[in-house]
Design a protein around this motif. Structure first.
Motif, PDB file in Angstrom:
ATOM      1  N   ALA A 103      35.014  33.910  26.713  1.00 56.74           N
ATOM      2  CA  ALA A 103      35.605  32.596  27.009  1.00 56.74           C
ATOM      3  C   ALA A 103      35.158  31.554  25.990  1.00 56.74           C
ATOM      4  CB  ALA A 103      35.241  32.155  28.424  1.00 56.74           C
ATOM      5  N   LEU A 104      33.868  31.562  25.646  1.00 52.12           N
ATOM      6  CA  LEU A 104      33.375  30.609  24.652  1.00 52.12           C
ATOM      7  C   LEU A 104      34.031  30.847  23.293  1.00 52.12           C
ATOM      8  CD1 LEU A 104      29.599  30.480  25.622  1.00 52.12           C
ATOM      9  CD2 LEU A 104      31.174  28.539  25.595  1.00 52.12           C
ATOM     10  N   GLU A 105      34.100  32.110  22.880  1.00 50.71           N
ATOM     11  CA  GLU A 105      34.696  32.416  21.581  1.00 50.71           C
ATOM     12  C   GLU A 105      36.181  32.066  21.559  1.00 50.71           C
ATOM     13  OE1 GLU A 105      33.438  36.480  20.960  1.00 50.71           O
ATOM     14  OE2 GLU A 105      31.550  35.819  20.072  1.00 50.71           O
ATOM     15  N   ALA A 106      36.891  32.323  22.660  1.00 46.65           N
ATOM     16  CA  ALA A 106      38.312  31.956  22.741  1.00 46.65           C
ATOM     17  C   ALA A 106      38.489  30.441  22.713  1.00 46.65           C
ATOM     18  CB  ALA A 106      38.929  32.529  24.025  1.00 46.65           C
ATOM     19  N   GLY A 107      37.464  29.710  23.171  1.00 51.85           N
ATOM     20  CA  GLY A 107      37.497  28.253  23.168  1.00 51.85           C
ATOM     21  C   GLY A 107      37.029  27.634  21.857  1.00 51.85           C
ATOM     22  N   GLY A 108      36.807  28.458  20.824  1.00 54.59           N
ATOM     23  CA  GLY A 108      36.425  27.935  19.516  1.00 54.59           C
ATOM     24  C   GLY A 108      34.930  27.882  19.250  1.00 54.59           C
ATOM     25  N   PHE A 109      34.118  28.416  20.144  1.00 52.48           N
ATOM     26  CA  PHE A 109      32.674  28.455  19.928  1.00 52.48           C
ATOM     27  C   PHE A 109      32.319  29.729  19.169  1.00 52.48           C
ATOM     28  CE2 PHE A 109      33.023  25.359  23.198  1.00 52.48           C
ATOM     29  CZ  PHE A 109      31.921  24.540  23.068  1.00 52.48           C
ATOM     30  N   LEU A 110      31.436  29.598  18.194  1.00 55.24           N
ATOM     31  CA  LEU A 110      30.991  30.732  17.398  1.00 55.24           C
ATOM     32  C   LEU A 110      29.495  30.937  17.594  1.00 55.24           C
ATOM     33  CD1 LEU A 110      32.874  29.850  14.089  1.00 55.24           C
ATOM     34  CD2 LEU A 110      33.559  31.510  15.849  1.00 55.24           C
ATOM     35  N   PRO A 111      29.045  32.206  17.458  1.00 50.58           N
ATOM     36  CA  PRO A 111      27.597  32.436  17.539  1.00 50.58           C
ATOM     37  C   PRO A 111      26.886  31.600  16.484  1.00 50.58           C
ATOM     38  CG  PRO A 111      28.794  34.513  17.574  1.00 50.58           C
ATOM     39  CD  PRO A 111      29.795  33.429  17.244  1.00 50.58           C
ATOM     40  N   GLU A 112      25.792  30.987  16.858  1.00 51.04           N
ATOM     41  CA  GLU A 112      25.025  30.145  15.936  1.00 51.04           C
ATOM     42  C   GLU A 112      24.310  31.056  14.940  1.00 51.04           C
ATOM     43  OE1 GLU A 112      23.781  26.968  14.016  1.00 51.04           O
ATOM     44  OE2 GLU A 112      25.114  26.799  15.736  1.00 51.04           O
ATOM     45  N   ALA A 113      24.670  30.954  13.685  1.00 54.16           N
ATOM     46  CA  ALA A 113      24.172  31.849  12.642  1.00 54.16           C
ATOM     47  C   ALA A 113      22.652  31.833  12.541  1.00 54.16           C
ATOM     48  CB  ALA A 113      24.798  31.481  11.298  1.00 54.16           C
ATOM     49  N   PHE A 125      25.750  29.425  20.976  1.00 54.53           N
ATOM     50  CA  PHE A 125      27.056  29.200  20.375  1.00 54.53           C
ATOM     51  C   PHE A 125      27.185  27.730  19.997  1.00 54.53           C
ATOM     52  CE2 PHE A 125      27.468  32.756  23.225  1.00 54.53           C
ATOM     53  CZ  PHE A 125      28.252  33.661  22.538  1.00 54.53           C
ATOM     54  N   SER A 126      28.089  27.469  19.046  1.00 54.88           N
ATOM     55  CA  SER A 126      28.374  26.090  18.659  1.00 54.88           C
ATOM     56  C   SER A 126      29.838  25.966  18.274  1.00 54.88           C
ATOM     57  CB  SER A 126      27.498  25.670  17.480  1.00 54.88           C
ATOM     58  OG  SER A 126      27.831  24.356  17.078  1.00 54.88           O
ATOM     59  N   ASN A 127      30.389  24.796  18.553  1.00 58.96           N
ATOM     60  CA  ASN A 127      31.734  24.482  18.069  1.00 58.96           C
ATOM     61  C   ASN A 127      31.685  23.291  17.113  1.00 58.96           C
ATOM     62  OD1 ASN A 127      31.367  22.274  19.761  1.00 58.96           O
ATOM     63  ND2 ASN A 127      33.325  22.517  20.822  1.00 58.96           N
ATOM     64  N   GLY A 128      30.483  22.930  16.676  1.00 61.10           N
ATOM     65  CA  GLY A 128      30.305  21.785  15.788  1.00 61.10           C
ATOM     66  C   GLY A 128      30.033  20.495  16.537  1.00 61.10           C
ATOM     67  N   THR A 129      30.438  20.444  17.799  1.00 64.29           N
ATOM     68  CA  THR A 129      30.197  19.273  18.634  1.00 64.29           C
ATOM     69  C   THR A 129      29.093  19.541  19.651  1.00 64.29           C
ATOM     70  OG1 THR A 129      32.531  18.656  18.419  1.00 64.29           O
ATOM     71  CG2 THR A 129      31.285  17.591  20.183  1.00 64.29           C
ATOM     72  N   TYR A 130      29.086  20.760  20.208  1.00 64.44           N
ATOM     73  CA  TYR A 130      28.107  21.134  21.239  1.00 64.44           C
ATOM     74  C   TYR A 130      27.449  22.462  20.910  1.00 64.44           C
ATOM     75  CZ  TYR A 130      30.377  17.554  24.011  1.00 64.44           C
ATOM     76  OH  TYR A 130      30.874  16.366  24.446  1.00 64.44           O
ATOM     77  N   LEU A 131      26.172  22.564  21.276  1.00 66.04           N
ATOM     78  CA  LEU A 131      25.453  23.834  21.278  1.00 66.04           C
ATOM     79  C   LEU A 131      25.436  24.324  22.713  1.00 66.04           C
ATOM     80  CD1 LEU A 131      22.249  23.258  19.099  1.00 66.04           C
ATOM     81  CD2 LEU A 131      24.159  24.780  18.587  1.00 66.04           C
ATOM     82  N   VAL A 132      25.672  25.627  22.901  1.00 65.40           N
ATOM     83  CA  VAL A 132      25.643  26.219  24.229  1.00 65.40           C
ATOM     84  C   VAL A 132      24.670  27.388  24.208  1.00 65.40           C
ATOM     85  CG1 VAL A 132      26.971  27.383  26.026  1.00 65.40           C
ATOM     86  CG2 VAL A 132      28.042  25.575  24.668  1.00 65.40           C
ATOM     87  N   LEU A 133      23.632  27.300  25.026  1.00 65.36           N
ATOM     88  CA  LEU A 133      22.709  28.405  25.229  1.00 65.36           C
ATOM     89  C   LEU A 133      23.207  29.130  26.463  1.00 65.36           C
ATOM     90  CD1 LEU A 133      20.016  29.940  24.719  1.00 65.36           C
ATOM     91  CD2 LEU A 133      18.947  28.288  26.239  1.00 65.36           C
ATOM     92  N   LEU A 134      23.615  30.391  26.293  1.00 61.26           N
ATOM     93  CA  LEU A 134      24.177  31.197  27.372  1.00 61.26           C
ATOM     94  C   LEU A 134      23.186  32.289  27.731  1.00 61.26           C
ATOM     95  CD1 LEU A 134      26.669  32.051  29.120  1.00 61.26           C
ATOM     96  CD2 LEU A 134      27.334  33.498  27.174  1.00 61.26           C
TER      97      LEU A 134
END
Length: 150
Positions: A103-113, A125-134
């Motif tokens: 769901a995160l990846e489909a929403g434009g979030f990518l694994p934080e390199a 994950f990050s989309n450039g605006t938010y970091l998400v720790l899952l």
């Protein structure tokens, strides 16, 4: 350096975890509602953040662009800003972390390199605006969302 505010936040989150664990062992009823409400008010007073131990609601200001796995919200806290939000969901999916990741990846979030290849027991994950720790398992998925420092 930890400030008194950080100490209060840590203590409040710890108290929330204890209260949530204690409440899940009780049967639903007026006493549980009263205890839950008092715990929420105490945590909110200490942190200044919106807290929902009973579940069902996202915290104030939770960003709509962060996709969540299907399920029931069992805990939520936060009011945004640099401190962000925490949401725990009792998932419907059999492989909840994989479903949340998709769901995160489909929403434009990518694994934080910066954290790839590091075993944290969680994914970032990050989309450039938010970091998400899952983090989580099939019993519960927790999202910790914070704004990316600009």
């Amino acid at each position: 350096m930890r400030t008194p505010r950080h100490s209060r936040v840590i203590a409040a989150l710890f108290a929330a975890g204890i209260a949530a664990a204690a409440l899940t062992g009780c049967t639903a009823g007026p006493l549980q509602d009263i205890v839950g409400q008092q715990a929420e008010e105490a945590i909110e007073g200490a942190t200044g953040n919106d807290v929902n131990l009973g579940g069902g609601e996202l915290p104030t200001g939770f960003p709509g662009e962060v996709p969540l796995v299907d399920g029931e919200i069992s805990f939520s806290a936060g009011s945004g800003g640099a401190e962000g939000w925490i949401v725990t969901i009792d998932p419907q999916a059999a492989d909840a972390v994989a479903a949340a990741t998709a769901a995160l990846e489909a929403g434009g979030f990518l694994p934080e390199a910066a954290f790839e290849g590091v075993d944290l027991g969680a994914k970032i994950f990050s989309n450039g605006t938010y970091l998400v720790l899952l983090s989580g398992d099939d019993q519960g998925v927790m999202y910790t969302v914070t704004p990316v420092a600009q």
